[in-house]
Design an enzyme around this catalytic site. Structure first.
Site, PDB file in Angstrom:
ATOM      1  CD  GLU A  41      14.499 -75.199 -73.983  1.00 55.35           C
ATOM      2  OE1 GLU A  41      15.663 -75.205 -74.431  1.00 55.35           O
ATOM      3  OE2 GLU A  41      14.234 -75.276 -72.761  1.00 55.35           O
ATOM      4  CE  LYS A 111      19.084 -73.499 -74.255  1.00 55.05           C
ATOM      5  NZ  LYS A 111      18.387 -74.659 -73.650  1.00 55.05           N
ATOM      6  CB  CYS A 146      15.800 -72.848 -71.561  1.00 53.68           C
ATOM      7  SG  CYS A 146      15.530 -73.929 -70.117  1.00 53.68           S
TER       8      CYS A 146
END
Length: 265
Positions: A41, A111, A146
């Site tokens: 990331e 995300k 994440c």
């Protein structure tokens, strides 16, 4: 299927252009070694370098996309290019790219769960809305990033969309490394899917990174795990193991909650 997870260590003194060139070289080195390469990331600037997000943001087809597309094409691999800060319509997104072996964009993912509570990414970036899966040869991959790893409903949605494996790039802090490996295994067990979780190494804006990229099989067993400073983790995946696990222990068929009720009338 051969997969390589590359733990990029972000040096704050390294210019972004130089880092892109270094990462592209690492991807090219996996030619002949991997079918799928995964990056972590926000490696262009560091996941905790919040003050750099706006300045280092770029459009979807910006320099990171172009550099990684060329690297994927040169290496002849599927490339999950980690994520970068995308600027679009006055908003910033934490965006991942999946590139095909011919360098074409197969998918992009913004995300959904932003980390930081009332600061950092949570207030600086807009949230994505769409679940994303990609059909690779012999394996359908669901994409998360994440902090998404803490939200099992996202991965259940990806399973409903056909995912047999999850790719999760991250900039996970070392102080919560125990959660990292625990959650990766949990997402694998409950969904009977492979998890490829690629973290960063080094230190981002004063925050030590966990490293320890990990690959977990559909039964929850760790296939391989990198050390904190190991740069590349290479594994071999067996797509047939997903089908076999789901047939031998068909827990997914016993789901009750989260299943849409039958229509009446």
């Amino acid at each position: 299927m051969r997969a390589s997870l590359i733990q990029i260590a972000v040096d704050p003194d390294e210019p972004v252009d130089a880092r892109r060139a270094r990462v592209a070289r690492l991807v090219r080195e996996e030619s002949g070694r991997a079918d799928l390469v995964v990056l972590p990331e926000l490696w262009p600037m560091g996941a905790f370098a919040y003050e750099s997000f706006a300045a280092e943001s770029e459009p979807l087809n910006g320099p990171t996309h172009r550099a990684m597309a060329a690297a994927a094409r040169d290496a002849g691999v599927w490339l999950h290019a980690g994520s970068f800060v995308e600027a679009e319509g006055g908003a910033l997104y934490n965006t991942s790219l999946v590139l095909s072996p011919d360098g074409e964009l197969a998918a992009s993912y913004r995300k959904i769960h932003r980390f930081g509570f009332d600061k950092g990414e949570a207030v600086m970036m807009a949230a994505g809305e769409d679940l994303v899966t990609v059909d690779l040869p012999h394996l359908t991959v669901g994409v998360g990033t994440c902090y998404d790893l803490r939200f099992p409903e996202l991965f259940r949605g990806l399973v409903d969309a056909g995912a047999q494996a999850f790719v999760v790039p991250a900039g996970w802090p070392a102080r919560r490394r125990a959660h990292w490996s625990l959650l990766a295994r949990a997402r694998a067990v409950e969904n009977q899917a492979y998890v490829l979780a690629c973290g960063t190494a080094g230190t981002h804006a004063g925050v030590e990174q966990a490293g320890h990229s990990i690959v977990v099989d559909p039964w929850g067993e760790t296939v391989a795990e990198a050390g904190p400073d190991e740069e590349t983790l290479r594994v071999v995946l067996d797509p047939a193991k997903v089908t076999a696990t789901r047939e031998q222990f068909p827990a997914l068929k016993d789901r009750v909650l989260g299943i849409a009720p039958p229509k009446r009338g």
